[in-house]
Design an enzyme around this catalytic site. Structure first.
Site, PDB file in Angstrom:
ATOM      1  N   ASP A  49      -5.821  73.245 -80.010  1.00 48.50           N
ATOM      2  CA  ASP A  49      -5.134  72.879 -78.771  1.00 48.50           C
ATOM      3  C   ASP A  49      -4.628  74.130 -78.055  1.00 48.50           C
ATOM      4  O   ASP A  49      -3.714  74.804 -78.539  1.00 48.50           O
ATOM      5  CB  ASP A  49      -3.940  71.966 -79.101  1.00 48.50           C
ATOM      6  CG  ASP A  49      -3.210  71.530 -77.845  1.00 48.50           C
ATOM      7  OD1 ASP A  49      -3.623  70.517 -77.250  1.00 48.50           O
ATOM      8  OD2 ASP A  49      -2.236  72.202 -77.428  1.00 48.50           O
ATOM      9  N   TYR A  54      -1.137  79.315 -72.002  1.00 47.17           N
ATOM     10  CA  TYR A  54      -0.908  80.054 -73.256  1.00 47.17           C
ATOM     11  C   TYR A  54      -1.529  81.453 -73.223  1.00 47.17           C
ATOM     12  O   TYR A  54      -1.273  82.254 -74.125  1.00 47.17           O
ATOM     13  CB  TYR A  54      -1.458  79.291 -74.470  1.00 47.17           C
ATOM     14  CG  TYR A  54      -0.915  77.892 -74.674  1.00 47.17           C
ATOM     15  CD1 TYR A  54       0.180  77.430 -73.946  1.00 47.17           C
ATOM     16  CD2 TYR A  54      -1.500  77.021 -75.590  1.00 47.17           C
ATOM     17  CE1 TYR A  54       0.663  76.137 -74.119  1.00 47.17           C
ATOM     18  CE2 TYR A  54      -1.015  75.733 -75.773  1.00 47.17           C
ATOM     19  CZ  TYR A  54       0.054  75.297 -75.032  1.00 47.17           C
ATOM     20  OH  TYR A  54       0.523  74.022 -75.208  1.00 47.17           O
ATOM     21  N   LYS A  79      -5.621  72.726 -70.908  1.00 50.47           N
ATOM     22  CA  LYS A  79      -4.780  71.982 -69.957  1.00 50.47           C
ATOM     23  C   LYS A  79      -4.661  72.746 -68.643  1.00 50.47           C
ATOM     24  O   LYS A  79      -4.679  73.987 -68.651  1.00 50.47           O
ATOM     25  CB  LYS A  79      -3.356  71.786 -70.530  1.00 50.47           C
ATOM     26  CG  LYS A  79      -3.335  71.391 -71.997  1.00 50.47           C
ATOM     27  CD  LYS A  79      -1.937  71.167 -72.558  1.00 50.47           C
ATOM     28  CE  LYS A  79      -1.973  71.004 -74.060  1.00 50.47           C
ATOM     29  NZ  LYS A  79      -1.957  72.252 -74.823  1.00 50.47           N
ATOM     30  N   HIS A 112      -1.112  69.226 -67.717  1.00 46.88           N
ATOM     31  CA  HIS A 112      -0.101  69.748 -68.638  1.00 46.88           C
ATOM     32  C   HIS A 112       1.278  69.084 -68.445  1.00 46.88           C
ATOM     33  O   HIS A 112       1.946  68.735 -69.415  1.00 46.88           O
ATOM     34  CB  HIS A 112       0.000  71.272 -68.459  1.00 46.88           C
ATOM     35  CG  HIS A 112       0.451  71.999 -69.689  1.00 46.88           C
ATOM     36  ND1 HIS A 112      -0.050  73.235 -70.044  1.00 46.88           N
ATOM     37  CD2 HIS A 112       1.353  71.694 -70.639  1.00 46.88           C
ATOM     38  CE1 HIS A 112       0.527  73.634 -71.171  1.00 46.88           C
ATOM     39  NE2 HIS A 112       1.379  72.722 -71.545  1.00 46.88           N
TER      40      HIS A 112
END
Ligand SMILES: NC(=O)c1ccc[n+]([C@@H]2O[C@H](COP(=O)([O-])OP(=O)(O)OC[C@H]3O[C@@H](n4cnc5c(N)ncnc54)[C@H](OP(=O)(O)O)[C@@H]3O)[C@@H](O)[C@H]2O)c1
Length: 274
Positions: A49, A54, A79, A112
């Site tokens: 994930d 990120y 996302k 998200h």
């Protein structure tokens, strides 16, 4: 309920997704994330994930390639971030994510957060990607019941997943029931409450009974609640520990004991005021 690390859940569009995976939020791009992904895949994880937010999609893709396991055997989620939302900008964000990951399709693409005034058009862009076969499944993250209700009025493809903060201090009963009724799979982020739950006396006590750590107790509790879980770790030891939860079963009494720890406390933002 899944019975092994590679066991899968059938989503509402018929696609299968592993019920357990590795989360990589706050895992540094480059060697750190590459190593974490490779270790997880070696241990038997088949789901990763990530998110554009990120900043580690390149390493995730690299780790998957270096693992030596065929791409189609690994389920990859990303996302669309809040400042990328909107119809055209989401389509552009997707192309960037896929380029960084070095993939030609994603298994799951999520909105998200429900950015007010934007999340519906963002989701409609995900529907386009889904209909074109660029993603195998689409879903949402951090959606309350009211966000889902308004989305379901406007969408033509039902979200397969709602990924939300979920752990023994935040059991989200109403949302969980709603998602079950609508056949939207619940997925837990921060299952360990970012480590804050690991000193909780009840979890330590329950763990001692089964010879398991508090982390293993929580992750097993997730699985027994049919909630997909994606704990994050960069330590090889803890990546293994977190996955060693298929050799014991929490009793109904212990499940209820853990449920009763709920205090509606979040480690992240409330989706209504993030
Ligand atoms: N959709 C969203 O808005 C959203 C938000 C947050 C997170 N997520 C996703 O959910 C994933 C998991 O959530 P999270 O990363 O926030 O938190 P988490 O998985 O609840 O906790 C991770 C923390 O616990 C530590 N840890 C992991 N296993 C452990 C163990 N067995 N014993 C002791 N400590 C342990 C990790 O440190 P070490 O690395 O040192 O082991 C890290 O500090 C994320 O990585 C991300 O993929 C999504």
């Amino acid at each position: 309920m899944i019975t092994s690390l590679s066991d899968k859940v059938v989503l509402n569009n018929g696609i299968e997704m592993p019920g357990f995976g590795l989360g990589v939020y706050k895992v540094d791009e480059g060697d750190t994330v590459i190593r974490a992904v490779r270790t997880a895949v070696e241990v038997g994880y088949r789901s990763i994930d990530t998110a554009s937010f990120y900043n580690n999609e390149r390493g995730v893709g690299q780790g998957v390639r270096e693992s030596g396991i065929p791409r189609e055997e690994i389920f990859i989620t990303s996302k669309v971030w809040n400042d990328e939302q909107g119809y055209e900008s989401t389509l552009r964000a997707f192309e960037q994510s896929i380029e960084k990951l070095g993939l030609d399709y994603l298994d799951l693409y999520l909105v998200h957060w429900p950015v007010s005034g934007k999340y519906i058009e963002t989701y409609l862009a995900l529907e386009k990607l889904y209909k074109e076969g660029r993603v195998r499944a689409i879903g949402v993250s951090n959606f309350h019941v009211h966000h889902l209700e308004s989305l379901l009025k406007d969408c033509s493809v039902k979200p397969v997943i709602n990924q939300v903060e979920y752990h023994p201090h935040l059991t989200q009963k109403e949302l969980k029931n709603y998602c079950e009724r609508e056949n939207i799979q619940l997925e837990s982020w921060s299952p360990l409450k970012r480590g804050k739950l690991l000193t909780e006396p009840t979890l330590i006590e329950v763990g001692q009974k089964y010879g398991k750590s508090p982390a293993q107790v929580i992750l097993r509790w997730n699985i027994q609640h049919n909630v997909i879980t994606i704990p994050k770790s960069t330590s090889a030891e803890r990546i293994k520990e977190n996955a060693t939860i298929f050799d014991f079963v929490l009793s109904d009494e212990d499940m209820k004991k853990i449920d009763s720890l709920n205090i509606n406390d979040r480690s992240g933002s409330n989706p209504d005021d993030f």
